[in-house]
Design an enzyme around this catalytic site. Sequence first.
Site, PDB file in Angstrom:
ATOM      1  N   CYS A   2       0.876  -1.174   0.000  1.00  0.00           N
ATOM      2  CA  CYS A   2       0.000   0.000   0.000  1.00  0.00           C
ATOM      3  C   CYS A   2       0.908   1.217   0.000  1.00  0.00           C
ATOM      4  O   CYS A   2       1.526   1.549   1.005  1.00  0.00           O
ATOM      5  CB  CYS A   2      -0.903   0.008   1.231  1.00  0.00           C
ATOM      6  SG  CYS A   2      -2.003   1.431   1.322  1.00  0.00           S
ATOM      7  N   GLU A 102      -3.476   1.229  -6.460  1.00  0.00           N
ATOM      8  CA  GLU A 102      -2.488   0.223  -6.832  1.00  0.00           C
ATOM      9  C   GLU A 102      -2.281   0.292  -8.342  1.00  0.00           C
ATOM     10  O   GLU A 102      -3.208   0.616  -9.100  1.00  0.00           O
ATOM     11  CB  GLU A 102      -2.951  -1.173  -6.415  1.00  0.00           C
ATOM     12  CG  GLU A 102      -1.862  -2.209  -6.456  1.00  0.00           C
ATOM     13  CD  GLU A 102      -0.635  -1.787  -5.654  1.00  0.00           C
ATOM     14  OE1 GLU A 102       0.377  -1.405  -6.305  1.00  0.00           O
ATOM     15  OE2 GLU A 102      -0.684  -1.820  -4.419  1.00  0.00           O
TER      16      GLU A 102
END
Length: 225
Positions: A2, A102
């Site tokens: 992340c 992402e």
Amino acid sequence: MCGRTSLFATLEELEARLDATHAAPGTYDPRYNIAPQEPMEVVTGADPGTVERQHWGLLPEWADGPGDGLINARAETVAEKPAFRESWTERPCLVPSSGFYEWQATPHGKEPHRVHRPDDLMLLGGIWREWTGDDRTLRSVTILTTEPNDLMAELHDRMPVLLRPGEEATWLHGGPEARAALCRPYPDDDLEAYRIGTAVNDPSNDHPGIVERDTTEQSGLGEFV
């Protein structure tokens, strides 16, 4: 992994969701593109009734400065790594998020996607510690990651630890074994992922347009829902 997140709930929505009061409400602004080494809102087990701001990137005691912060910690090894093990045992925290980003590797380059819960904020599992250096003290946080669910596996081989509703107290007040049991993939059917524009690539771009769907022609890739 992340490596980019967001938090654009109103202050009232944030405080209500966390059942906590912001320590410095005047510093809170909606953020659509929070990058590593920037401040982010957290709630710690030491003070669960307060939302505070911490530096994203946990600074071990031997760090030379804020730029050395570690933004993620693998859940499988967090109890063993010297940089994390004390914080894992003693200093859990929650990191609220309106969605994280992402980048999927494709033959045409990396394409950014937004992953979020359509009906609520996400609460990411984190740990924190205090670092002292250069005549200042800084609280810093890292986000734990785990194996991906099927949705996330299309984008990356890791995903942040996401807590299911009702698990917040266990994360903040349970012991390491109880927290370890929560470090598993989050259910696919509670998340949505969609492709967004490349404006997110530049951390200086921080506006609502970041989260808009990219409606240009897909490069052979479908939307993940």
